[in-house]
Write a protein that holds these residues in place. Structure first.
Motif, PDB file in Angstrom:
ATOM      1  N   LYS A  80      31.568 -24.161 -14.829  1.00  0.00           N
ATOM      2  CA  LYS A  80      32.001 -22.982 -15.613  1.00  0.00           C
ATOM      3  C   LYS A  80      31.425 -23.002 -17.029  1.00  0.00           C
ATOM      4  CE  LYS A  80      34.487 -21.581 -12.161  1.00  0.00           C
ATOM      5  NZ  LYS A  80      33.394 -21.329 -11.203  1.00  0.00           N
ATOM      6  N   LYS A  81      30.225 -23.557 -17.161  1.00  0.00           N
ATOM      7  CA  LYS A  81      29.569 -23.610 -18.468  1.00  0.00           C
ATOM      8  C   LYS A  81      28.101 -23.252 -18.309  1.00  0.00           C
ATOM      9  CE  LYS A  81      32.406 -27.179 -20.649  1.00  0.00           C
ATOM     10  NZ  LYS A  81      32.537 -28.636 -20.818  1.00  0.00           N
ATOM     11  N   CYS A  82      27.488 -22.790 -19.395  1.00  0.00           N
ATOM     12  CA  CYS A  82      26.050 -22.502 -19.379  1.00  0.00           C
ATOM     13  C   CYS A  82      25.289 -23.797 -19.618  1.00  0.00           C
ATOM     14  CB  CYS A  82      25.706 -21.486 -20.467  1.00  0.00           C
ATOM     15  SG  CYS A  82      23.932 -21.419 -20.826  1.00  0.00           S
ATOM     16  N   ILE A  83      24.398 -24.143 -18.701  1.00  0.00           N
ATOM     17  CA  ILE A  83      23.670 -25.407 -18.837  1.00  0.00           C
ATOM     18  C   ILE A  83      22.759 -25.412 -20.061  1.00  0.00           C
ATOM     19  CG2 ILE A  83      21.811 -24.692 -17.246  1.00  0.00           C
ATOM     20  CD1 ILE A  83      21.994 -27.816 -16.388  1.00  0.00           C
ATOM     21  N   HIS A  84      22.238 -24.252 -20.429  1.00  0.00           N
ATOM     22  CA  HIS A  84      21.374 -24.203 -21.610  1.00  0.00           C
ATOM     23  C   HIS A  84      22.184 -24.411 -22.892  1.00  0.00           C
ATOM     24  CE1 HIS A  84      18.712 -22.142 -18.643  1.00  0.00           C
ATOM     25  NE2 HIS A  84      17.844 -22.945 -19.214  1.00  0.00           N
ATOM     26  N   CYS A  85      23.392 -23.840 -22.959  1.00  0.00           N
ATOM     27  CA  CYS A  85      24.269 -24.084 -24.117  1.00  0.00           C
ATOM     28  C   CYS A  85      24.591 -25.576 -24.206  1.00  0.00           C
ATOM     29  CB  CYS A  85      25.573 -23.288 -23.985  1.00  0.00           C
ATOM     30  SG  CYS A  85      25.388 -21.517 -24.280  1.00  0.00           S
ATOM     31  N   GLU A  86      24.860 -26.198 -23.047  1.00  0.00           N
ATOM     32  CA  GLU A  86      25.167 -27.628 -23.017  1.00  0.00           C
ATOM     33  C   GLU A  86      23.977 -28.451 -23.508  1.00  0.00           C
ATOM     34  OE1 GLU A  86      28.611 -27.474 -22.565  1.00  0.00           O
ATOM     35  OE2 GLU A  86      28.363 -29.259 -21.314  1.00  0.00           O
ATOM     36  N   MET A  87      22.794 -28.072 -23.069  1.00  0.00           N
ATOM     37  CA  MET A  87      21.587 -28.793 -23.497  1.00  0.00           C
ATOM     38  C   MET A  87      21.363 -28.639 -24.994  1.00  0.00           C
ATOM     39  SD  MET A  87      18.419 -28.821 -20.896  1.00  0.00           S
ATOM     40  CE  MET A  87      18.389 -27.133 -20.352  1.00  0.00           C
ATOM     41  N   LEU A  88      21.550 -27.415 -25.503  1.00  0.00           N
ATOM     42  CA  LEU A  88      21.349 -27.192 -26.938  1.00  0.00           C
ATOM     43  C   LEU A  88      22.332 -28.038 -27.743  1.00  0.00           C
ATOM     44  CD1 LEU A  88      20.648 -23.354 -27.210  1.00  0.00           C
ATOM     45  CD2 LEU A  88      19.021 -25.254 -27.266  1.00  0.00           C
ATOM     46  N   ARG A  89      23.573 -28.131 -27.247  1.00  0.00           N
ATOM     47  CA  ARG A  89      24.580 -28.958 -27.926  1.00  0.00           C
ATOM     48  C   ARG A  89      24.097 -30.408 -27.998  1.00  0.00           C
ATOM     49  NH1 ARG A  89      29.196 -27.135 -25.059  1.00  0.00           N
ATOM     50  NH2 ARG A  89      28.767 -25.220 -26.194  1.00  0.00           N
ATOM     51  N   GLN A  90      23.604 -30.934 -26.850  1.00  0.00           N
ATOM     52  CA  GLN A  90      23.098 -32.313 -26.828  1.00  0.00           C
ATOM     53  C   GLN A  90      21.878 -32.468 -27.745  1.00  0.00           C
ATOM     54  OE1 GLN A  90      22.683 -34.053 -22.906  1.00  0.00           O
ATOM     55  NE2 GLN A  90      21.520 -35.820 -23.656  1.00  0.00           N
ATOM     56  N   GLU A  91      20.984 -31.485 -27.729  1.00  0.00           N
ATOM     57  CA  GLU A  91      19.777 -31.555 -28.565  1.00  0.00           C
ATOM     58  C   GLU A  91      20.134 -31.586 -30.052  1.00  0.00           C
ATOM     59  OE1 GLU A  91      16.926 -32.274 -27.742  1.00  0.00           O
ATOM     60  OE2 GLU A  91      16.894 -31.924 -25.597  1.00  0.00           O
ATOM     61  N   ILE A  92      21.069 -30.714 -30.453  1.00  0.00           N
ATOM     62  CA  ILE A  92      21.439 -30.644 -31.872  1.00  0.00           C
ATOM     63  C   ILE A  92      22.122 -31.940 -32.296  1.00  0.00           C
ATOM     64  CG2 ILE A  92      22.986 -29.455 -33.510  1.00  0.00           C
ATOM     65  CD1 ILE A  92      22.195 -26.820 -31.958  1.00  0.00           C
ATOM     66  N   LYS A  93      22.943 -32.501 -31.409  1.00  0.00           N
ATOM     67  CA  LYS A  93      23.640 -33.758 -31.709  1.00  0.00           C
ATOM     68  C   LYS A  93      22.640 -34.920 -31.827  1.00  0.00           C
ATOM     69  CE  LYS A  93      26.919 -36.746 -29.506  1.00  0.00           C
ATOM     70  NZ  LYS A  93      27.234 -36.982 -28.099  1.00  0.00           N
ATOM     71  N   GLU A  94      21.722 -35.023 -30.866  1.00  0.00           N
ATOM     72  CA  GLU A  94      20.769 -36.143 -30.865  1.00  0.00           C
ATOM     73  C   GLU A  94      19.681 -35.968 -31.924  1.00  0.00           C
ATOM     74  OE1 GLU A  94      19.162 -36.749 -26.968  1.00  0.00           O
ATOM     75  OE2 GLU A  94      21.059 -37.484 -26.153  1.00  0.00           O
ATOM     76  N   ASN A  95      19.318 -34.709 -32.180  1.00  0.00           N
ATOM     77  CA  ASN A  95      18.313 -34.373 -33.197  1.00  0.00           C
ATOM     78  C   ASN A  95      17.009 -35.174 -33.073  1.00  0.00           C
ATOM     79  OD1 ASN A  95      17.305 -32.917 -35.321  1.00  0.00           O
ATOM     80  ND2 ASN A  95      18.216 -34.223 -36.904  1.00  0.00           N
ATOM     81  N   LYS A  96      16.531 -35.332 -31.850  1.00  0.00           N
ATOM     82  CA  LYS A  96      15.266 -36.049 -31.626  1.00  0.00           C
ATOM     83  C   LYS A  96      14.136 -35.103 -31.248  1.00  0.00           C
ATOM     84  CE  LYS A  96      16.854 -38.894 -28.448  1.00  0.00           C
ATOM     85  NZ  LYS A  96      17.051 -40.023 -27.505  1.00  0.00           N
ATOM     86  N   ARG A  97      14.515 -33.923 -30.764  1.00  0.00           N
ATOM     87  CA  ARG A  97      13.495 -33.000 -30.253  1.00  0.00           C
ATOM     88  C   ARG A  97      13.582 -31.606 -30.886  1.00  0.00           C
ATOM     89  NH1 ARG A  97      14.817 -36.397 -25.935  1.00  0.00           N
ATOM     90  NH2 ARG A  97      16.766 -35.242 -25.793  1.00  0.00           N
ATOM     91  N   ILE A  98      14.422 -31.475 -31.930  1.00  0.00           N
ATOM     92  CA  ILE A  98      14.528 -30.183 -32.623  1.00  0.00           C
ATOM     93  C   ILE A  98      13.327 -30.034 -33.559  1.00  0.00           C
ATOM     94  CG2 ILE A  98      15.886 -28.794 -34.251  1.00  0.00           C
ATOM     95  CD1 ILE A  98      17.540 -29.135 -31.858  1.00  0.00           C
ATOM     96  N   ILE A  99      12.656 -28.907 -33.478  1.00  0.00           N
ATOM     97  CA  ILE A  99      11.506 -28.655 -34.345  1.00  0.00           C
ATOM     98  C   ILE A  99      11.895 -27.763 -35.517  1.00  0.00           C
ATOM     99  CG2 ILE A  99       9.206 -27.614 -34.453  1.00  0.00           C
ATOM    100  CD1 ILE A  99       8.935 -28.198 -31.443  1.00  0.00           C
TER     101      ILE A  99
END
Lengths: 332, 332
Positions: free
Chosen positions: B196-215
């Motif tokens: 019941k969640k958007c996988i892309h929203c979940e990925m963005l959350r992980q990306e922003i938290k990890e901050n390794k691949r944000i350009i």
């Protein structure tokens, strides 16, 4: 069903195995030219495959001598620049949504002796030895416990991704099932569960009955232009007898398969003016405790005439301009 | 979990949306060079897009003037060599296992006025007008009852499939959902049904938290190097706020999206030495009676450095040599 009054610009065709559509747009064919591949001149003295040992390659894991015994015919060596290597133990690592796995596996090169003579110029007997070498290495690599899939493929020409012009094939033993194979197997499994039949056997039956896209046939093998070709002049080679596993091919069927491969590669070479191409074998994974008997192994040949455009890259919708029925007529 | 003692040759990564693996093989990076795209010289006098009407093109369906009103800024015309056309009535024809459908749809070209200045050299304000034109045509084409999907894409450079060097984008309205989009939507639907969640929203959350691949980030948009990049320096641009439908973007978010696109295209142009690239928008289909709210629209940019090799063609296993984390550092 209503018939169209005017001829539509193009036709969409759906692949019964994958469910994917391709687009046949003949109007665009004015752009199609047979120009042949770019001929790359590589001096024998600078060729890393002319004398592999001398160029710092690993020792061969398999050598076939020429019939007269005076020179080697082919040799298989570990790739100096491998895509996968021996380290790792098959575990999957998880980090939130993401999964990784070490690239554990084997990457081998099948080098053919002749520097300037390509596979399309081989005779059936030579091709039989080539396919025998593929099978021999396949059987050996399949014993490794981390290997889940073995891909056998060949790049001909720079446009097809070949970086060394000396003729060679590659064998890649992977710890995963790669995407295209995985999708193809899912499609064949789905059909088998619904109908208890092999979808490829069903397609071959329809192809032989309609006889519009058959290019060549012998006792054991059928060569077709697929109804949903993804590139112009795509060709597929199927064993007539159902079998999921390339490596279980009998010696007689192997000779028939080599005959069919030789015929079609030679026709592509002559009739389409030596284009670049890729070919590869799609076969069942090597995972021991899984049943892949619903699958049907085959070889696919993809000639390379044009750079992949953005329609293809952006949507996965492959576009062809030559109807598969026309391609079959030309290659027949 | 056991850690490896030696560093493996390569790493496999699995895409959480599609389930497909990619292979990161850094050893092969010695082959990577930034050489820029091949510069094709096309004289203005022979350019079909310099004065579209004069070259026998159809009249424009949309024209934006330059700010000073003295010349056009962009115009949208029907493609003279369309992949799909207006004929057909949406029926599927069946012949045994095979299905066909007329290629009913629209194929338009978005021509930009400047012959020698590419989109990567546009400023944010200009880019905003480009994206506005995409949206305007999208909304108009979506009204056609046979249209199921509208693809907006751009080829930059000959290596990326561009056949006319004068800068232009394309809009393709199709009567089917094309394969890559269909697979992406299936993945996102599957995840939504399970969690019941958007996988892309979940990925963005992980990306922003990890901050390794944000350009890059602004108020409404995030730009990332995807964890499972399929080519070196792949980039994706996501709206932060969940939305399946590109065409519903607000004017403010559109300005933010244009800003982010301008920043990243300009960095690719400067830092990677003007490579060829393809970009395209992935958004929900236009089928009216289906719910695609689980999806999350975005733009993908695929720089083109190398010819696709046979590993990719034979198995669908994409291979990169530059880690997405490194690509993000370089493009940051």
């Amino acid at each position: 069903m209503k018939k169209l009054k005017t001829k539509p610009t193009s036709e969409l065709r759906r692949d019964p195995v994958s469910g994917d559509w391709i687009l046949l747009a003949p109007l665009r064919s004015r752009r199609h030219k047979f120009e042949g591949r770019e001929k790359v001149k590589l001096a024998k003295s600078r060729c890393p495959f002319e004398n592999p040992a001398k160029f710092g390659n690993f020792p061969p894991v398999l050598v076939y001598q020429k019939e007269d015994g005076k020179d080697w015919f082919l040799q298989v060596i570990p790739n100096k620049y491998p895509a996968v290597g021996p380290d790792g133990h098959g575990s999957i690592y998880k980090d939130g949504l993401y999964q990784t796995k070490a690239g554990t596996g084997f990457h081998e090169i099948v080098i053919f002796r002749d520097h300037d003579r390509c596979l399309a110029e081989y005779n059936a007997k030579e091709m039989e030895r080539v396919v025998s070498a593929y099978r021999e290495r396949y059987l050996s690599l399949a014993n490794n416990k981390f290997v889940e899939y073995i891909s056998i493929f060949h790049n001909h020409g720079k446009e097809a991704g070949s970086t060394v012009s000396h003729p060679h094939s590659q064998i890649l033993a992977l710890p995963i099932i790669p995407p295209d194979v995985s999708h193809s197997i899912s499609g064949s499994r789905r059909y088998f569960h619904e109908r208890k039949k092999c979808i490829h056997c069903e397609m071959l039956r329809q192809e032989i009955k309609e006889n519009k896209r058959i290019i060549y046939e012998n006792k054991d093998i059928v060569v077709v232009s697929p109804f949903t070709s993804r590139v112009n002049f795509e060709v597929r080679i199927f064993p007539k007898k159902h079998s999921a596993y390339f490596e279980k091919i009998s010696n007689q069927a192997l000779a028939s398969f080599a005959d069919a491969s030789q015929v079609i590669l030679s026709r592509i070479f002559k009739k389409l003016k030596d284009p670049a191409f890729n070919f590869f074998i799609h076969t069942a994974p090597t995972i021991k405790n899984q049943d892949y008997n619903h699958y049907h192994w085959h070889m696919e040949i993809l000639p390379k005439f044009e750079i992949t455009g953005s329609i293809e890259l952006g949507t996965g919708l492959n576009i062809i301009s030559v109807a598969p029925e026309m391609a079959a007529k030309i290659l027949k």
